[in-house]
Design an enzyme around this catalytic site. Structure first.
Site, PDB file in Angstrom:
ATOM      1  N   ASP A  88      65.411  70.167   9.698  1.00  0.00           N
ATOM      2  CA  ASP A  88      66.860  70.252   9.547  1.00  0.00           C
ATOM      3  C   ASP A  88      67.440  70.914  10.785  1.00  0.00           C
ATOM      4  OD1 ASP A  88      69.267  69.926   7.821  1.00  0.00           O
ATOM      5  OD2 ASP A  88      69.372  72.090   8.100  1.00  0.00           O
ATOM      6  N   GLY A 530      86.077  29.746   6.591  1.00  0.00           N
ATOM      7  CA  GLY A 530      85.397  29.468   7.846  1.00  0.00           C
ATOM      8  C   GLY A 530      83.904  29.667   7.713  1.00  0.00           C
TER       9      GLY A 530
END
Length: 638
Positions: A88, A530
């Site tokens: 950490d 599309g």
């Protein structure tokens, strides 16, 4: 070079990194360490006020990350690691701890507080060694931290906001990444540069050398804690898990019976206590050898597990059948019917209906109520009310139909699929996968609605988890590519009131989208027809790809990502939502089983998607395992 003597000691042993950080992975791989990635699920909610120093907070967080993975793996991954690495990294300035910013304002607050000042970067590291015994696993923990001093230049407002708008600060401790654009903010560094990147490699190497060559493992050490004891998945009091880890000699560690002077303290045990009459010393019996393991009477849990796997298909087909005939809708309209009454509603035989009802009770999908001198009556459970009725918000009926009509036939030819390494659409349906796609999208109305219904139901169930996975406040326009019915787009507009979303999908899909949203009046969702492989993409700040990339070949994936990259300006976002495999590709099960369908695409881990996107100019900001069906990854165009 310092790692080389240690690597030989780790050959054949399972080393696990409890982090999905691409930076930590890269640092460790660059020195030749072989490891698997299992991201920790520990929620970083420790109360910072309870720690006297920032480094204590970083070390404790690293411990909890590593321990969560070490204790989870024997149960969920069915294997016991030799060593789990937790880390950490935090930034500290003026006595305050800075972690990752939650939004742009928080990033500005952090970076402003660092401007023109020297601050400390701390990385806490925890190494958990797992010692497997006959019935239990003991955990021996070593921890350390590294501090690096970093001095920021005086930062102008324009430079601050230019950096914040790049999106880079959002997944970095202190709001900056020194190895990337954030390097322009730094005036000087005193100490380990890689510690600021995210992992103190030099200190880690020295610690491993001390542990392995200094005989610190399983002996008394001032920075070591022995955590006793977690029952193995197939043994021990207080364990409800039914799976057994493999008895691989490569993952077994024989513990020296000399435990030192008592400097290690039993803490944080899953069972919270040692078995009665069983001391830490007497539990050190050697494991059964392979022959004894094979010859012993099978445990009930083992037998139940294998039978569940063998007969699981029956449960799936019972669910599919009950859903297809409308059983749950019947019992919603008329609860507490008996078998004959249900059969009449379904226009089915009483005998067959009765057996289906009883099977659904055993699966937790229905409840039965006994009546004196009468046949039992049936009603829905909360599970079926939530997911199996045809018109509830989180109904999975569309996806169930897709599983029954499309996935089930394909898996009936799994042997051929494995032998040939290709999908079995021709055998299962008499058509190629391309022909089936044409039916699902263009030719066959029933197939089209079934496919769209499946996508719609999954999007409804997963949409909120994906839409709320990240702070998207910096984006104002989004485009959901292949967004089908728009169910996910509506979840994004609910979660982010300032966001408008364009759903871009094939014309035949867009034409039927209103079938699934007849009452929607949210004008922040629009539809554009599309083909995302051929046509120009709508302009947007954020592009969304949910359940798209895993289906297509690498060639088509790269075509699509190139088109997105060309449409993006620096700072634009790309959110990918898929099932993320674990780093070791041993889970989650649903992703690996889905891959057996042998589509032309493939499943990837979060790190795999990050590397894929980096090749197209995207920098990963954050990956998140949502706990839902789909996970999410957010990246930014560099």
């Amino acid at each position: 070079m310092v790692l080389n003597p240690v690597i030989s000691k780790l050959v054949g042993k399972l080393v696990v990194l409890a982090s999905a950080s691409p930076r930590r992975m890269e640092i460790l791989r660059n020195v030749g360490l072989r490891f698997e990635v299992v991201p920790s699920r520990f929620k970083e909610t420790l109360d910072k006020s309870q720690f006297k120093t920032p480094q204590q907070y970083a070390v404790e967080t690293a411990k909890q990350k590593a321990l969560e993975v070490a204790k989870r793996m024997p149960f969920q991954h069915l294997k016991i690691p030799h060593m789990v690495i937790g880390a950490d990294t935090i930034v500290s300035v003026d006595g305050k701890i800075l972690e990752k910013p939650v939004d742009k304002k928080d990033a500005y607050r952090m970076l402003s507080s660092l401007s023109g000042k020297e601050h400390s970067v701390y990385t806490g590291v925890a190494l958990v060694f797992c010692h497997e015994k006959e019935n239990e696993v003991d955990y021996q923990l070593f921890d350390f931290y590294e501090e690096t001093k970093v001095k920021f230049a005086d930062l102008s407002e324009s430079m601050l906001w230019e950096y914040i708008d790049s999106g880079e600060p959002m997944d970095k401790a202190g709001g900056y990444g020194i190895q990337a654009l954030g390097g322009m903010l730094v005036e000087s560094v005193h100490g380990d540069f890689l510690n600021v990147v995210g992992f103190p490699l030099n200190h880690f190497c020295r610690q491993l050398d001390l542990l392995y060559n200094g005989s610190k493992l399983s002996s008394s050490d001032s920075h070591s804690t022995l955590i006793l004891s977690q029952p193995s998945p197939d043994h021990g009091p207080g364990s409800s898990c039914k799976r057994s880890p493999p008895a691989s000699p490569a993952h077994k560690v024989k513990i020296n019976s000399e435990q030192g002077d008592g400097s290690r303290t039993p803490v944080n045990s899953l069972s919270n206590k040692t078995s009665p009459g069983k001391s830490a010393e007497t539990r050190r019996a050697m494991p059964l050898n392979v022959t004894e393991q094979e010859e012993r009477e099978p445990k009930r849990e083992e037998l139940q597990r294998i039978i569940q796997l063998m007969e699981g298909f029956k449960a799936s087909k019972a669910l599919f059948t009950a859903s297809n005939v409308g059983l749950f809708d019947v019992l919603r309209r008329r609860p507490e019917l008996d078998a004959a009454e249900v059969a009449q509603e379904l226009k089915a035989s009483v005998r067959g209906t009765e057996r289906l009802l009883e099977a659904c009770v055993s699966l937790g999908l229905l409840k039965s109520k006994e009546r004196p001198s009468q046949t039992p009556v049936y009603k829905n459970t909360s599970l079926s009310k939530r997911f199996l009725l045809s018109d509830t918000p989180f109904s999975l009926r569309g996806y169930i139909q897709h599983c029954d009509k499309t996935v089930w036939p394909l898996f009936s030819h799994l042997e051929e699929a494995v032998q040939e390494g290709s999908n079995q659409h021709q055998r299962a349906f008499g058509k190629t996968s391309e022909d089936l796609f044409q039916d699902a999208v263009y030719n066959n109305q029933e197939a089209k609605l079934r496919f769209m219904g499946a996508m719609h139901s999954i999007a409804r169930v997963t949409g909120k988890a994906v839409a709320t996975a990240f702070d998207l406040s910096r984006f104002k326009t989004a485009c959901d590519l292949g967004g089908c019915t728009g169910a996910l787009a509506y979840e994004f507009t609910k979660a982010h009131p300032e966001l408008t979303v364009t759903v871009f999908d094939l014309p035949a899909v867009v034409d039927l989208s209103e079938h699934f949203h007849p009452r929607h009046t949210d004008n922040r969702v629009s539809f554009v027809a599309g083909d995302f492989f051929k046509d120009d993409l709508p302009k947007a700040d954020l592009y969304i790809l949910a359940r798209v990339l895993h289906d297509w070949s690498d060639e088509k994936v790269n075509i699509l990502l190139n088109k997105i990259a060309e449409a993006c300006t620096p700072g634009c976002g790309l959110l990918v939502s898929e099932i993320f495999l674990d780093g070791d590709r041993r889970g989650p099960r649903r992703g690996l089983l889905q891959a057996l369908g042998m589509s032309e695409g493939r499943q990837r881990s979060a790190a795999g998607y990050s590397l894929l996107l980096e090749g197209h100019g995207f920098v990963t900001a954050r990956a998140r395992h949502t706990g839902n069906v789909l996970d999410a990854l957010l990246c930014t165009k560099a």
